[in-house]
Design a protein around this motif. Structure first.
Motif, mmCIF file in Angstrom:
data_model
loop_
_atom_site.group_PDB
_atom_site.id
_atom_site.type_symbol
_atom_site.label_atom_id
_atom_site.label_comp_id
_atom_site.label_asym_id
_atom_site.label_seq_id
_atom_site.Cartn_x
_atom_site.Cartn_y
_atom_site.Cartn_z
ATOM 1 N N VAL A 72 72.753 37.301 70.904
ATOM 2 C CA VAL A 72 71.453 38.315 71.323
ATOM 3 C C VAL A 72 71.706 39.325 69.911
ATOM 4 O O VAL A 72 72.784 39.862 69.725
ATOM 5 C CB VAL A 72 72.165 38.913 72.464
ATOM 6 C CG1 VAL A 72 71.049 39.952 72.884
ATOM 7 C CG2 VAL A 72 71.846 37.549 73.602
ATOM 8 N N ASN A 74 70.275 42.275 68.482
ATOM 9 C CA ASN A 74 69.655 44.258 68.584
ATOM 10 C C ASN A 74 69.444 44.695 67.559
ATOM 11 O O ASN A 74 70.460 45.175 67.352
ATOM 12 C CB ASN A 74 70.638 44.567 69.583
ATOM 13 C CG ASN A 74 69.521 46.137 70.533
ATOM 14 O OD1 ASN A 74 70.384 46.726 70.169
ATOM 15 N ND2 ASN A 74 68.555 45.935 70.899
ATOM 16 N N LEU A 90 73.183 46.157 76.994
ATOM 17 C CA LEU A 90 73.507 44.956 75.850
ATOM 18 C C LEU A 90 75.313 45.123 75.806
ATOM 19 O O LEU A 90 76.072 44.243 75.976
ATOM 20 C CB LEU A 90 73.169 45.534 74.772
ATOM 21 C CG LEU A 90 72.226 44.799 74.051
ATOM 22 C CD1 LEU A 90 71.916 45.820 72.993
ATOM 23 C CD2 LEU A 90 71.284 43.515 73.864
ATOM 24 N N GLN A 94 77.372 41.842 76.618
ATOM 25 C CA GLN A 94 78.744 40.870 75.912
ATOM 26 C C GLN A 94 79.424 41.453 76.895
ATOM 27 O O GLN A 94 80.890 39.604 76.521
ATOM 28 C CB GLN A 94 79.049 41.486 74.609
ATOM 29 C CG GLN A 94 80.129 41.651 73.482
ATOM 30 C CD GLN A 94 80.585 40.291 73.508
ATOM 31 O OE1 GLN A 94 78.413 40.481 72.329
ATOM 32 N NE2 GLN A 94 81.004 39.468 73.086
ATOM 33 N N VAL A 104 76.706 39.306 71.223
ATOM 34 C CA VAL A 104 75.733 40.247 71.070
ATOM 35 C C VAL A 104 75.479 40.766 69.316
ATOM 36 O O VAL A 104 77.311 40.704 69.350
ATOM 37 C CB VAL A 104 75.388 40.779 71.794
ATOM 38 C CG1 VAL A 104 74.499 42.109 71.531
ATOM 39 C CG2 VAL A 104 75.263 40.986 72.949
ATOM 40 N N TYR A 127 80.667 45.071 70.325
ATOM 41 C CA TYR A 127 80.267 43.830 69.876
ATOM 42 C C TYR A 127 79.661 44.303 68.052
ATOM 43 O O TYR A 127 79.837 45.558 67.905
ATOM 44 C CB TYR A 127 79.111 43.305 70.427
ATOM 45 C CG TYR A 127 78.306 44.515 70.551
ATOM 46 C CD1 TYR A 127 77.010 44.724 69.844
ATOM 47 C CD2 TYR A 127 77.590 44.817 72.347
ATOM 48 C CE1 TYR A 127 76.523 45.533 69.758
ATOM 49 C CE2 TYR A 127 76.897 45.418 72.651
ATOM 50 C CZ TYR A 127 75.810 45.645 71.088
ATOM 51 O OH TYR A 127 74.385 46.982 71.493
ATOM 52 N N THR A 154 64.452 42.723 69.668
ATOM 53 C CA THR A 154 66.099 41.898 70.033
ATOM 54 C C THR A 154 65.488 40.258 70.184
ATOM 55 O O THR A 154 64.858 40.498 70.805
ATOM 56 C CB THR A 154 66.719 42.126 72.159
ATOM 57 O OG1 THR A 154 66.787 43.339 71.676
ATOM 58 C CG2 THR A 154 67.505 41.215 72.222
ATOM 59 N N GLU A 173 70.272 43.867 81.486
ATOM 60 C CA GLU A 173 70.760 43.124 82.011
ATOM 61 C C GLU A 173 70.621 41.540 82.746
ATOM 62 O O GLU A 173 70.764 40.815 81.351
ATOM 63 C CB GLU A 173 72.400 43.532 82.146
ATOM 64 C CG GLU A 173 73.114 42.319 82.400
ATOM 65 C CD GLU A 173 74.593 42.942 83.846
ATOM 66 O OE1 GLU A 173 75.506 42.355 83.905
ATOM 67 O OE2 GLU A 173 74.613 43.340 83.947
#
Length: 194
Positions: A72, A74, A90, A94, A104, A127, A154, A173
């Protein structure tokens, strides 16, 4: 008397509005009725560019370091209101999915590494984020997938390194889970039980 924190919050919201930050509409419906989210069928997914560079902590990182995982990506900037709203979401992705094959990776667009590090520390992200003040990493994406000048956005990358979904605006989420779960299942990884 206005406190510095309130002043900063008000300025962040004003800057987000003036700078064109996307509204914080979350990923929810990944069908064509959600014009800010695109999902791509397996045979139509373009290869993801190899985002690479130096993290906020000063380490070198490459998107290809995470091949075999759902990634992912972002893009954010510390003064963006929607970016602040989605940061805890986010972080949850993670924490919840990291041990199930999800990673992430942030793209911090702050000019100052100090601002990016402060944002990362304030939100306890957990992350890595590449420090990307020039925004050039996003220009590697296929044209029309996202607007690289509008943050946040994203990109979800499948385990084979192909772009599976893209979202303009803030994510949640729950919304990301709807995208991550089938990608893990298709790769033979057992998704987390609800």
């Amino acid at each position: 008397m206005t406190t510095p924190r309130r002043t900063y919050a008000a300025l962040a919201v004003l800057c987000a509005i003036l700078a064109g930050c996307s509204t914080p509409a979350p990923i929810g419906d990944t069908t064509s009725s959600d014009p800010l989210t695109q999902t791509l069928k397996e045979g139509e997914r373009p290869a993801a560019p190899d985002f690479s560079g130096t993290t906020l902590e000063g380490y070198t990182a490459h998107l290809t370091d995470y091949r075999g995982k759902v990634v992912v990506v972002n893009a954010w900037v510390s003064w963006c209101g929607p970016c602040r709203i989605e940061a805890p979401e986010l972080k949850k992705i993670q924490q919840t999915w990291g041990s199930h094959g999800v990673q992430v990776l942030g793209l911090d667009n702050d000019k100052s590494r100090t601002d990016g590090l402060a944002f990362q520390k304030d939100h306890h992200l957990g992350y890595p984020s590449l420090h990307e003040p020039s925004g050039r990493q996003a220009l590697k994406l296929p044209r029309g997938l996202v607007n690289p000048q509008s943050l946040p956005f994203t990109i979800v990358i499948d385990p084979a390194g192909r772009i599976a979904a893209a979202r303009m605006g803030a994510v949640t989420e729950t919304g990301l889970t709807k995208i991550i779960t089938p990608l893990l299942a298709a790769s033979g990884k057992k998704p987390r039980q609800s």
